[in-house]
Scaffold this motif. Structure first.
Motif, mmCIF file in Angstrom:
data_model
loop_
_atom_site.group_PDB
_atom_site.id
_atom_site.type_symbol
_atom_site.label_atom_id
_atom_site.label_comp_id
_atom_site.label_asym_id
_atom_site.label_seq_id
_atom_site.Cartn_x
_atom_site.Cartn_y
_atom_site.Cartn_z
ATOM 1 N N GLY A 218 -23.811 -14.309 3.677
ATOM 2 C CA GLY A 218 -24.152 -13.974 5.054
ATOM 3 C C GLY A 218 -23.190 -13.035 5.752
ATOM 4 N N ARG B 70 -29.865 -18.512 2.814
ATOM 5 C CA ARG B 70 -29.042 -18.188 3.987
ATOM 6 C C ARG B 70 -28.007 -19.277 4.196
ATOM 7 N N SER C 164 -33.204 -27.159 4.223
ATOM 8 C CA SER C 164 -31.794 -26.878 4.433
ATOM 9 C C SER C 164 -30.962 -28.089 4.044
ATOM 10 N N ARG D 181 -17.931 -20.101 1.015
ATOM 11 C CA ARG D 181 -18.926 -19.025 1.020
ATOM 12 C C ARG D 181 -19.170 -18.518 -0.402
ATOM 13 N N GLU E 60 -25.159 -20.804 7.077
ATOM 14 C CA GLU E 60 -24.589 -20.852 8.424
ATOM 15 C C GLU E 60 -23.315 -21.691 8.366
ATOM 16 N N HIS F 175 -29.552 -22.853 3.701
ATOM 17 C CA HIS F 175 -31.012 -22.776 3.720
ATOM 18 C C HIS F 175 -31.533 -22.357 2.353
ATOM 19 N N PHE G 59 -21.337 -26.760 7.194
ATOM 20 C CA PHE G 59 -22.292 -25.654 7.088
ATOM 21 C C PHE G 59 -23.706 -26.180 6.918
ATOM 22 N N ARG G 60 -24.644 -25.269 7.093
ATOM 23 C CA ARG G 60 -26.051 -25.515 6.778
ATOM 24 C C ARG G 60 -26.464 -24.419 5.799
ATOM 25 N N LEU H 168 -20.816 -23.646 10.357
ATOM 26 C CA LEU H 168 -20.867 -24.253 11.683
ATOM 27 C C LEU H 168 -19.490 -24.621 12.228
#
Length: 138
Positions: free
Chosen positions: A20, A83, A115, A46, A85, A106, A103-104, A87
């Protein structure tokens, strides 16, 4: 000689990084997959998300704490991580020995979307960040 079950084909490395961040895969998580150490717990998280997206089992196993590392990673060929995210982060910088990333993640599977919401814990092991374990909150 025993027959081996063929593994699903590894997805082709994407141009844009799956994690991302606005960077090409090769300059973002791809460099960690190629051997460069992730500098923070968030960067490792990540890069592990991206490793799941591109089915990079050696990287996932290499960055798993040896006390918790599974024998292998079973990738679901029908699941596509789409994806990420981030958080929240707690510690996990060059000045810490532990860190947490919430994190989330997807995904799509069987035509539907879903998710995963997780808080992952990371520690330094032999000088490098590694994934320790997770707390699933949903």
């Amino acid at each position: 000689m025993a027959r081996r079950t063929p593994r699903p084909a590894r997805p082709q490395a994407p141009e844009d990084c799956p994690c991302g961040l606005p960077a090409p895969y090769a300059e973002c998580c791809g460099r960690y997959h190629a051997g460069q150490a992730a500098p923070t717990a968030e960067a490792l998280m990540r890069s592990r998300f991206s490793a799941f997206a591109v089915h990079d089992e050696p990287y996932l196993l290499r960055t798993w704490h040896p006390d918790h590392r599974p024998a292998g990673v079973d990738f679901d060929p029908g699941m596509c991580w789409t994806r990420l995210e981030v958080l929240d982060t707690k510690d996990g910088s060059a000045f810490h020995t532990t860190g947490e990333v919430t994190f989330r993640a997807h995904y799509t599977e069987g035509g539907g979307e879903g998710s995963l919401y997780e808080r992952s814990r990371f520690v330094r092991y032999e000088g490098a960040w590694v994934y320790l374990d997770a707390v699933f909150t949903e």
